[in-house]
Design an enzyme around this catalytic site. Sequence first.
Site, short mmCIF file in Angstrom:
data_model
loop_
_atom_site.label_atom_id
_atom_site.label_comp_id
_atom_site.label_asym_id
_atom_site.label_seq_id
_atom_site.Cartn_x
_atom_site.Cartn_y
_atom_site.Cartn_z
N GLU A 1 3.24 5.38 -3.45
CA GLU A 1 3.59 6.63 -4.18
C GLU A 1 4.81 7.34 -3.60
O GLU A 1 5.55 7.93 -4.39
CB GLU A 1 2.40 7.60 -4.15
CG GLU A 1 1.10 7.03 -4.65
CD GLU A 1 0.34 6.25 -3.58
OE1 GLU A 1 0.66 6.40 -2.38
OE2 GLU A 1 -0.55 5.48 -3.95
N ASP B 1 0.84 -1.20 0.00
CA ASP B 1 0.00 0.00 0.00
C ASP B 1 0.88 1.25 0.00
O ASP B 1 2.06 1.21 0.34
CB ASP B 1 -0.90 -0.01 1.24
CG ASP B 1 -2.17 0.80 1.05
OD1 ASP B 1 -2.22 1.61 0.10
OD2 ASP B 1 -3.10 0.62 1.85
N ASP C 1 -7.76 4.96 -3.56
CA ASP C 1 -8.86 5.12 -2.60
C ASP C 1 -10.00 5.97 -3.16
O ASP C 1 -10.36 7.02 -2.60
CB ASP C 1 -8.32 5.74 -1.31
CG ASP C 1 -7.26 4.87 -0.66
OD1 ASP C 1 -7.14 3.69 -1.02
OD2 ASP C 1 -6.54 5.38 0.23
#
Length: 770
Positions: free
Chosen positions: A396, A393, A466
């Site tokens: 980035e 997760d 998300d």
Amino acid sequence: MNTFKIRGILSLIIMFPALLLAQTFDNIDQGIQLQTLGMNVRIEFYTPSIVRVHKTLQSENFNNPTYVIHQPKQTTKVAVEKKEGFIYLSSAQLTLKVNPKTGSIEFLKSNGSNLLLDKDYGTNFSNILAGGKPFYKMRSEFLLEKDEAIYGLGQILDNKLNRRDSQHHLQNENMHTTSPYFMSIKGYGVYMDNYSISDFEDNKQGLSFECLGKAVDYYFMYGGNADGVVSQIRWLTGKTPMLPLWAYGFFQSKERYKTQDESVEVVKKLRSLKIPIDGIIQDWRYWPEHVNDSVWNSHSFDAKRFPDPLKWIDEVHKLNTKLMIVAWPAIGPLSPQWKPFKEQNLILNFDSYPKTSGARPYDVYNPKGIEMYWQSLNKGIYSYMKNDAWWLDSTEPDHMNVKPEDFEVPTFAGPYKTVKNAYSLLHNKGIATNQLATNPQDRVVILTRSGFLGQQKYGSITWSGDVRSTWENLEKQVPASLNFSLMGLPYWNSDIGGFQAFDWKKSGGTKSPEYQELYLRWMQFGLFSTMMRSHGTGLPREIWNFGQKGEWCYDGQEQCINLRYSLLPYIYSTSWDVSAHDGTFMRALFMDFPEDKKTHDLGTQFLFGKSIMVAPVTKYNVQNWEVYLPKGADWFDYWTNEKVVGGTSINRAVDKVTIPLYIKAGSIIPFGPKVQYATEKKWDNLVLKVYPGADGSFTLYEDEFENNNYQKGAYSEIPMTWNEKEQTLTVGERKGKYKGMLTKRQFTVKTNTGAEKVVSYTGKEVKVKL
């Protein structure tokens, strides 16, 4: 005069090109090198159809490092000629026309027809500071034809497929995954080998990339069509490994299962309801809880909530299910790995998620950082637990409490803003390569929230982030997934139902008729994504929360999941096409029908594999859905078998549980048995459904389904062809073998018109007349 001022003068030379004109060039291996407009320009053929262009200021002696290009030049015959003031470089497939005075490079087919122009005076270097050190903002301008459609750039949620007349900030963040790359309908692609925060723009004056660094370094690839370009980008940046068969089953998740018993009970209940499942996912905060999340991502389990991880995974496995566990790149200040990372200067100095935790990302650009991260992850989880997959997760990575100076933070590879977009690529690489080194037979399965071109090499499945649970966001997923796939990245999915569903609580949550419909429509789309995965926050996502058997939302989900499993032979064979032949799962329609201009901007539909056309319904409470059937093939409605002539737009009647699906004439689609998990039953009596109307072919691929023996040749292929004139299906001679291979089997051959025959197959050619 200091170096920085010299750079400024050379930058001015580029802006005022008449000050310096190149007259000579040097031959180099498979190309040329020249000086023009204050630049050193190197042009070299990597293959007859791939050209690398490298530009620096003459004051720089800089060879751009690469994170993604893994291929050396291939021996290529290149002819170089100077004629009428131009330099021509020609291979068997391309001709480049170089203007040494203006710096332009025209890319032409071998027959002389135009492909792309690197513009006159189109390259500009401007001085900037990054991390207090001198760098350049580098602008590269190209000229396209007026109506030339282009694609790529990555996953951008703007509801558009064609990237003409648009501008985009290329900075990888949650829900925004990009690379400086585009592909043209004319059959070529351009990749700028640069990892900085960048900008793309296309307008009437031309197409441009503006990147940070010290060298303009790009690859021009001519593939003839979209598949050809995808093949070339994968050749340059890495082939796609096979995922295990179970990775194409159904995955259940939510934010979050708070104990090991909770996730086990979810699997048990799905099994009791006879709902197929192959994966259960453990989201965050399984680690010890502490004030402000300061032990974030500690690579350890809370002793009260996860007291026996070995028992946990054993119970999951006994239920014939796989376990995927989340890990984050950020490290909390009270986590045990914080101190050693800090002592080695391997913590990047800006805040990550959670906002007040003090967690910060590790320096993924430093090989030592990658090594230490894996050692921690391996020691804390993998070495004794052998979890089946990773959820990486926030790759980035997340950036909280943002300050402008954060982007100047030094990394091992340079100031953060000059390499930011490669973070996910390197983090995924670190996990995948280290896991393979630890267990070479593993097929690595990674779910990740970001990506970069080349990440396909590591078995990574990117999801769209998300996104909020809205109809608008469902609609945006479709063209975003296609542009992402066109970068050569075949594995993509989204949270079924959308991640953030808090807003639906006030209208009934999972009992809200509108949210139920949104969730089911999203699942219909997820059925034809490369990973089928339910996940989200705000509302629970397990099927029983939406009703019970006999109710439309429950039955619609069950239908989707069962159809996914029946398609596994088709999906797994498509996976082989992706790995062995550079195929694409989610195919923009122009890939197969480039001559039909109506497909060029059509981002609401796609082919799943090469036979199944999917038109997801993305609006609430509609009774009809517009579908375009491309010219160049005839089509059959999957549900009714009605034939539709290609080149036709129709309004297809839809109820809540129906997604419009059309099968291309000439298709051969294998259907597997009804199962509760992917490997429950052997494929010893597959249904081969033939859709007549054109000649067609299909290759059924099989192997041991989970290990890497296929890379050593342990697999089989069964070629199948349909002869439309003779109305005959030929199941060809099997090629290859593997341990446990079926030596005898039956095929039930059907047509969509009702004809049916059962044939025995022992590996020798069989013809079936229908």
